[in-house]
Design an enzyme around this catalytic site. Structure first.
Site, PDB file in Angstrom:
ATOM      1  N   TYR A 171       6.842  19.808  -5.849  1.00  0.00           N
ATOM      2  CA  TYR A 171       8.095  19.050  -5.887  1.00  0.00           C
ATOM      3  C   TYR A 171       8.918  19.426  -7.111  1.00  0.00           C
ATOM      4  O   TYR A 171      10.152  19.428  -7.068  1.00  0.00           O
ATOM      5  CB  TYR A 171       7.802  17.545  -5.880  1.00  0.00           C
ATOM      6  N   HIS A 173     -13.633  -3.892 -13.965  1.00  0.00           N
ATOM      7  CA  HIS A 173     -14.292  -4.645 -12.904  1.00  0.00           C
ATOM      8  C   HIS A 173     -15.779  -4.730 -13.217  1.00  0.00           C
ATOM      9  O   HIS A 173     -16.406  -3.755 -13.626  1.00  0.00           O
ATOM     10  CB  HIS A 173     -14.067  -3.974 -11.553  1.00  0.00           C
ATOM     11  N   ASP A 224       0.855  -1.176   0.000  1.00  0.00           N
ATOM     12  CA  ASP A 224       0.000   0.000   0.000  1.00  0.00           C
ATOM     13  C   ASP A 224       0.897   1.234   0.000  1.00  0.00           C
ATOM     14  O   ASP A 224       1.722   1.416   0.911  1.00  0.00           O
ATOM     15  CB  ASP A 224      -0.901  -0.001   1.240  1.00  0.00           C
ATOM     16  N   TYR A 254     -12.366  12.133  -3.972  1.00  0.00           N
ATOM     17  CA  TYR A 254     -11.608  11.815  -5.181  1.00  0.00           C
ATOM     18  C   TYR A 254     -11.225  13.085  -5.936  1.00  0.00           C
ATOM     19  O   TYR A 254     -10.055  13.280  -6.293  1.00  0.00           O
ATOM     20  CB  TYR A 254     -12.442  10.898  -6.073  1.00  0.00           C
ATOM     21  N   THR A 262     -12.768   6.081 -19.598  1.00  0.00           N
ATOM     22  CA  THR A 262     -12.052   5.040 -20.337  1.00  0.00           C
ATOM     23  C   THR A 262     -12.736   3.703 -20.114  1.00  0.00           C
ATOM     24  O   THR A 262     -13.241   3.425 -19.029  1.00  0.00           O
ATOM     25  CB  THR A 262     -10.585   4.962 -19.863  1.00  0.00           C
ATOM     26  N   ARG A 270      14.438  10.828  -4.412  1.00  0.00           N
ATOM     27  CA  ARG A 270      15.615  10.088  -3.932  1.00  0.00           C
ATOM     28  C   ARG A 270      16.372   9.428  -5.079  1.00  0.00           C
ATOM     29  O   ARG A 270      17.607   9.432  -5.095  1.00  0.00           O
ATOM     30  CB  ARG A 270      15.190   9.040  -2.904  1.00  0.00           C
TER      31      ARG A 270
END
Length: 438
Positions: A270, A292, A169, A256, A286, A217
Site C-alpha cells: 500500500y 490476561h 470486528d 500468527y 512485553t 481513504r
C-alpha cells in the site's frame, strides 16, 4: 352612573346577588372541572405530608444529630461535628457533580489535537497506549471485538468527550474519519491465536486490508503492531530487522507468524502503490498490569502459579531465552515510531536476555512461597533464542527501554495479586494512567 357608584348603591346584598348571578352563568362542566382540580390538589398535599412523615432518618443525619448532641454534652463533640459536616459536604459535592470523574488530561487546540483510532484498544498493550494518547489530549476511538480484550481495561475513559468505544470486528470494513491508526488488533498469546487459527489469519489479513483501505481513504498514517514471531526460530542472534526469519509455514504457530508477515507485506504494498504512510513495529515479549490472567504467556503463567503456590511449569529444559520489556517502554516506542519519519520495520524490545529457567527462579523469589519448578515436554516450534537488536530504534527513534526488569515485575505481581483477591465486581482493580507532567 359609574360602576363604582353602582356597587356602592347596591350594598352588600347587591354584591351577593351579583356574585350568585355570575356563578349561575358559568357552564356546569366548568364548575365540575374546577371542583375536581381542587380535590386533586388537596389529595396531593395530603399524600406528600404522609410520605414526608414516613421517611426514615438516614445514617448520616443520625450521626450528625448525635454529633450535635456530643458537641453540646461532651468536650470533644465539636471535633466530631466538624468531621461529620465535612463528610456530608463531600457527599453533597459528589451528588451535585452528578458525573464521572476522569483523570486530568492535557488540553490541545484543534491544530494539535489528532483523531486517533486504536484497533484492539481494549487489550493489554492497546489499553496502555489509549491511556497515553488520552492523557496527551487527543481524541481516541477504540475498536475491539473483545475476543481477548476487556472493556474494564478502558472503562475509566468511557463517557469522556475525547473517547469513543466501538464494539466492532475489523474483519468487516469500518468507515470513520481519523488522522492516525494504531493497528494492534490480533490475539497475541499462543493459546489464544491457536484456539481459532482461521480467525487469527482473517484478523491479520482481511483486518489489515480494511485498515489500510481506511488509511488510504482518509489519508491517515497507519502503524502496524507486528511481532518478533516473524523471525520464527531464528538462525542469527540477536535478531535485526534485515533478517528474513526462519518460520514453519504449516506449524501450529503459523497462523500468527505468517499472518503478521503477510500484514507487513500488505503495508509496504500500500505504501508503494497507494502512497499510504505506514510504520511497522516488531514487538518482542512485553509484560505489565492488565495482562490476561490465563493468556498462556511466560510472565502471566509463572506469576499466577507462584501466587497460588502451584508448580511453575517450564517447557523443555528451560534453556530457551527470551527478552522481556515493560509495557510503558513499549508504548513510548510505539509513539516515537508513529510520529517519526522512519518507515522501515523497527524492533521494539528489551535486549536484556534471560533463560526461561532463570526467569522462573526470579519470579519465585519475588513472589515467595514454596512453588516447585517442574519441566514439561517442549512445545513444537518454540523458538530457542529471542533477543532484539535495537540499534535501529536507538538511531532513528532515540528509544531504548528504561524500566528495570525487577521494578516492572513487582508492579505486575501486585496487579495479579489484587486480581486474585477480587470476589465481587465492586472491588475494582484499575491500573489508572499516571498523571503526566506537562
Amino acid at each position: 352612573m359609574c360602576p363604582h357608584q353602582l356597587d356602592d348603591s347596591l350594598g352588600d346584598a347587591g354584591l351577593r346577588r351579583r356574585g350568585m348571578t355570575l356563578w349561575n352563568s358559568l357552564p356546569l362542566r366548568m364548575i365540575r372541572k374546577k371542583l375536581r382540580m381542587a380535590a386533586v390538589c388537596v389529595c396531593f398535599v395530603l399524600a406528600l405530608t404522609l410520605f414526608y412523615h414516613q421517611l426514615p432518618v438516614s445514617a448520616d443525619v443520625t450521626r450528625l444529630l448525635s454529633g450535635r448532641s456530643a458537641a453540646a454534652e461532651g468536650e470533644n463533640g465539636g471535633v466530631g461535628l466538624q468531621e461529620e459536616l465535612r463528610k456530608m459536604e463531600n457527599k453533597i459535592k459528589t451528588l451535585e457533580q452528578g458525573k464521572k470523574i476522569y483523570p486530568e488530561v492535557k488540553f490541545l487546540t484543534y491544530r494539535d489535537r489528532k483523531r486517533i483510532l486504536v484497533t484492539g484498544g481494549a487489550g493489554f498493550v492497546g489499553s496502555h497506549l489509549v491511556d497515553r494518547l488520552m492523557m496527551q489530549g487527543h481524541e481516541v476511538t477504540v475498536v475491539d471485538n473483545f475476543f481477548t480484550g476487556r472493556k474494564r481495561n478502558v472503562e475509566h475513559w468511557v463517557g469522556h468527550e475525547n473517547f469513543e468505544l466501538l464494539h466492532h470486528d475489523i474483519v468487516n470494513p469500518l468507515y470513520i474519519e481519523v488522522d492516525q491508526i494504531y493497528h494492534l488488533a490480533s490475539p497475541a498469546s499462543p493459546p489464544n491465536y491457536m484456539y481459532n487459527p482461521i480467525k487469527t489469519l482473517k484478523t491479520n489479513t482481511l483486518g489489515t486490508i480494511n485498515m489500510l483501505g481506511l488509511a488510504k481513504r482518509v489519508r491517515a498514517r497507519l502503524l502496524l503492531a507486528s511481532t518478533s514471531e516473524v523471525y520464527g526460530d531464528p538462525e542469527i542472534h540477536p535478531q535485526n530487522e534485515d533478517y528474513w526469519g526462519h518460520v514453519n509455514p504449516i506449524g501450529p504457530r503459523a497462523c500468527y507468524d505468517e499472518g503478521k508477515r503477510v500484514a507487513e507485506t500488505m503495508c509496504y504494498a500500500y505504501e508503494k502503490q497507494e502512497n499510504v504512510e505506514v510504520r511497522v513495529a516488531r514487538i518482542f515479549n512485553t509484560f505489565g498490569p492488565r495482562m490476561h490472567m490465563n493468556d498462556g504467556r511466560v510472565v502471566s503463567n509463572f506469576i499466577l502459579q507462584a501466587l497460588q503456590n502451584e508448580s511453575i511449569t517450564v517447557y523443555g529444559e528451560g534453556e530457551q531465552t527470551r527478552s522481556f520489556q515493560y509495557v510503558s517502554d513499549l508504548v513510548d516506542g510505539l509513539l516515537a515510531l508513529m510520529n517519526s519519519n522512519y518507515s522501515m520495520p523497527v524492533n521494539l524490545g528489551n535486549p536484556d536476555e534471560h533463560s526461561i529457567m532463570e526467569f522462573a527462579r526470579i519470579i519465585r523469589s519475588l513472589v515467595g512461597g514454596a512453588s516447585e519448578i517442574v519441566k514439561n515436554p517442549a512445545k513444537e516450534d518454540d523458538p530457542r533464542r529471542r533477543k532484539p537488536d535495537i540499534s535501529r530504534a536507538q538511531k532513528y527513534l532515540n528509544w531504548s527501554p528504561q524500566v528495570p526488569l525487577l521494578i516492572g515485575l513487582n508492579k505486575t505481581i501486585d496487579y495479579f495479586l489484587n486480581e486474585l483477591r477480587r470476589s465481587r465486581h465492586s472491588e475494582r482493580n484499575f491500573h489508572m494512567p499516571e498523571t503526566l507532567q506537562f
